[in-house]
Design a protein around this motif. Structure first.
Motif, PDB file in Angstrom:
ATOM      1  N   UNK A 112     -34.095  16.762 -29.673  1.00  0.00           N
ATOM      2  CA  UNK A 112     -32.754  17.744 -29.266  1.00  0.00           C
ATOM      3  C   UNK A 112     -32.001  16.689 -28.290  1.00  0.00           C
ATOM      4  N   UNK A 113     -30.852  16.349 -28.201  1.00  0.00           N
ATOM      5  CA  UNK A 113     -30.298  15.395 -27.316  1.00  0.00           C
ATOM      6  C   UNK A 113     -29.876  16.190 -25.824  1.00  0.00           C
ATOM      7  N   UNK A 137     -34.013  13.487 -26.525  1.00  0.00           N
ATOM      8  CA  UNK A 137     -33.662  11.999 -26.698  1.00  0.00           C
ATOM      9  C   UNK A 137     -32.530  11.802 -27.672  1.00  0.00           C
ATOM     10  N   UNK A 138     -32.283  10.452 -27.984  1.00  0.00           N
ATOM     11  CA  UNK A 138     -31.292  10.197 -28.870  1.00  0.00           C
ATOM     12  C   UNK A 138     -31.757  10.320 -30.413  1.00  0.00           C
ATOM     13  N   UNK A 139     -31.326  11.576 -31.084  1.00  0.00           N
ATOM     14  CA  UNK A 139     -31.881  11.791 -32.462  1.00  0.00           C
ATOM     15  C   UNK A 139     -31.110  10.765 -33.395  1.00  0.00           C
ATOM     16  N   UNK A 140     -30.250   9.920 -33.063  1.00  0.00           N
ATOM     17  CA  UNK A 140     -29.524   9.128 -34.006  1.00  0.00           C
ATOM     18  C   UNK A 140     -30.401   8.178 -34.223  1.00  0.00           C
ATOM     19  N   UNK A 141     -31.255   7.933 -33.265  1.00  0.00           N
ATOM     20  CA  UNK A 141     -32.333   6.668 -33.605  1.00  0.00           C
ATOM     21  C   UNK A 141     -33.612   7.029 -34.086  1.00  0.00           C
ATOM     22  N   UNK A 142     -33.605   8.450 -34.492  1.00  0.00           N
ATOM     23  CA  UNK A 142     -34.889   8.971 -35.059  1.00  0.00           C
ATOM     24  C   UNK A 142     -36.112   9.086 -34.141  1.00  0.00           C
ATOM     25  N   UNK A 143     -37.242   9.016 -34.700  1.00  0.00           N
ATOM     26  CA  UNK A 143     -38.881   8.907 -34.053  1.00  0.00           C
ATOM     27  C   UNK A 143     -39.438   7.741 -34.565  1.00  0.00           C
ATOM     28  N   UNK A 144     -39.187   6.529 -34.155  1.00  0.00           N
ATOM     29  CA  UNK A 144     -39.973   5.271 -34.849  1.00  0.00           C
ATOM     30  C   UNK A 144     -41.376   5.675 -34.457  1.00  0.00           C
ATOM     31  N   UNK A 145     -41.822   6.067 -33.594  1.00  0.00           N
ATOM     32  CA  UNK A 145     -43.105   6.219 -33.090  1.00  0.00           C
ATOM     33  C   UNK A 145     -43.955   7.222 -34.135  1.00  0.00           C
ATOM     34  N   UNK A 146     -43.161   8.035 -34.591  1.00  0.00           N
ATOM     35  CA  UNK A 146     -43.757   9.197 -35.703  1.00  0.00           C
ATOM     36  C   UNK A 146     -43.458   8.820 -36.816  1.00  0.00           C
ATOM     37  N   UNK A 164     -31.301   3.522 -38.683  1.00  0.00           N
ATOM     38  CA  UNK A 164     -32.779   3.877 -38.090  1.00  0.00           C
ATOM     39  C   UNK A 164     -33.258   5.130 -38.746  1.00  0.00           C
ATOM     40  N   UNK A 165     -32.438   6.160 -39.265  1.00  0.00           N
ATOM     41  CA  UNK A 165     -32.973   7.212 -39.992  1.00  0.00           C
ATOM     42  C   UNK A 165     -33.534   6.939 -41.466  1.00  0.00           C
ATOM     43  N   UNK A 166     -32.944   5.945 -42.057  1.00  0.00           N
ATOM     44  CA  UNK A 166     -33.141   5.496 -43.476  1.00  0.00           C
ATOM     45  C   UNK A 166     -34.231   4.470 -43.310  1.00  0.00           C
ATOM     46  N   UNK A 210     -20.681  17.335 -33.378  1.00  0.00           N
ATOM     47  CA  UNK A 210     -20.930  15.935 -33.657  1.00  0.00           C
ATOM     48  C   UNK A 210     -22.436  15.473 -32.993  1.00  0.00           C
ATOM     49  N   UNK A 211     -22.968  14.554 -33.977  1.00  0.00           N
ATOM     50  CA  UNK A 211     -24.316  13.829 -33.649  1.00  0.00           C
ATOM     51  C   UNK A 211     -23.836  13.009 -32.491  1.00  0.00           C
ATOM     52  N   UNK A 212     -24.646  13.063 -31.209  1.00  0.00           N
ATOM     53  CA  UNK A 212     -24.349  12.172 -30.200  1.00  0.00           C
ATOM     54  C   UNK A 212     -25.385  11.094 -30.115  1.00  0.00           C
ATOM     55  N   UNK A 213     -25.126   9.796 -29.564  1.00  0.00           N
ATOM     56  CA  UNK A 213     -26.040   8.822 -29.561  1.00  0.00           C
ATOM     57  C   UNK A 213     -25.557   7.586 -30.033  1.00  0.00           C
ATOM     58  N   UNK A 214     -26.414   6.764 -29.826  1.00  0.00           N
ATOM     59  CA  UNK A 214     -26.143   5.237 -30.361  1.00  0.00           C
ATOM     60  C   UNK A 214     -25.653   5.003 -31.684  1.00  0.00           C
ATOM     61  N   UNK A 215     -26.415   5.654 -32.598  1.00  0.00           N
ATOM     62  CA  UNK A 215     -25.926   5.637 -33.996  1.00  0.00           C
ATOM     63  C   UNK A 215     -25.173   6.821 -34.420  1.00  0.00           C
ATOM     64  N   UNK A 216     -24.558   7.684 -33.264  1.00  0.00           N
ATOM     65  CA  UNK A 216     -23.733   8.846 -33.791  1.00  0.00           C
ATOM     66  C   UNK A 216     -22.246   8.519 -32.937  1.00  0.00           C
ATOM     67  N   UNK A 217     -21.996   9.528 -32.468  1.00  0.00           N
ATOM     68  CA  UNK A 217     -20.609   9.611 -31.576  1.00  0.00           C
ATOM     69  C   UNK A 217     -21.312   9.432 -30.183  1.00  0.00           C
ATOM     70  N   UNK A 218     -20.665   8.135 -29.729  1.00  0.00           N
ATOM     71  CA  UNK A 218     -21.242   7.792 -28.445  1.00  0.00           C
ATOM     72  C   UNK A 218     -20.803   8.743 -27.222  1.00  0.00           C
TER      73      UNK A 218
END
Length: 218
Positions: A112-113, A137-146, A164-166, A210-218
């Motif tokens: 959750x942002x 955090x920034x969901x548009x970047x996903x969760x690379x650690x998981x 990032x999600x793909x 809107x999806x907020x974040x680096x790969x969403x709507x800034x």
């Protein structure tokens, strides 16, 4: 301890809601059963309890909404959740969608942002027996650690599909995401065939925050 009542009246309203969703074309019995089981009114302020089983979205504060039940059912049906699937949810919000995924047997990781919503929902869901993994955090970047994930569901409208999600999807995995402008989006389903090949399907229009974040709507 949280005192919440799930009355015969609430159960009857859920049955009616399930019938409405069936009439609108939702066919997956497991999804319908989950919606018929989770008390949606638990996710509402008491002043709005009488509207909890309307097939509508409602505000939950912080400029966010609890999605329309049809939207939740539609996205979940597209996701084709299997027991044991590792599922990433972008946009925890009220926690209602996460609760449905949990009931379907998924290992849910939800990000959750908005910090206030994150804190509120992280505290609330375990009180009603829903145990998922929470992140802020920034969901548009996903969760690379998981990563990687079997399934990824995005509950906010994206301007484009975040790369990032793909990347964080397993081969054979499914991403369900609304893509469009800030007002309306098309529901998209992506299946990762190989590391470089992804198939896509497009469905009718929806309206998400809107999806907020680096790969969403800034």
């Amino acid at each position: 301890m949280l005192k919440l009542e799930d009355s015969y009246s609430h159960k009857g309203q859920r049955k009616a809601l399930v019938k409405t969703l069936e009439n609108k074309g939702i066919m997956d019995k497991k999804v319908l059963n989950a919606i018929g089981t989770i008390p949606r009114h638990f996710f509402f302020d008491s002043a709005l309890h009488s509207h909890a089983y309307d097939d509508k979205a409602f505000p939950i504060g912080e400029g966010q909404t609890i999605s329309q039940p049809f939207t939740v059912a539609f996205q979940t049906e597209l996701l084709n959740v299997q027991p044991g699937d590792k599922v990433l949810e972008i946009g925890t919000g009220s926690g209602y969608q996460a609760a449905i995924l949990y009931l379907l047997g998924a290992e849910v990781h939800s990000i959750e942002y908005n910090k206030k919503l994150y804190q509120r929902t992280k505290k609330f869901l375990p009180k009603i027996g829903i145990n998922i993994n929470f992140y802020q955090g920034d969901g548009s970047l996903g969760l690379p650690e998981q990563a990687p994930f079997d399934k990824i569901i995005v509950t906010a409208g994206a301007p484009v599909v975040p790369n990032s999600l793909l990347k964080q999807l397993k081969i054979g995995g499914i991403l369900v995401i609304p893509v469009g402008d800030r007002k309306t989006q098309k529901m998209m389903k992506f299946i990762k065939k190989t590391a470089k090949q992804v198939s896509q399907e497009s469905y009718s229009n929806f309206a998400f925050v809107p999806l907020l974040g680096k790969e969403g709507w800034e």
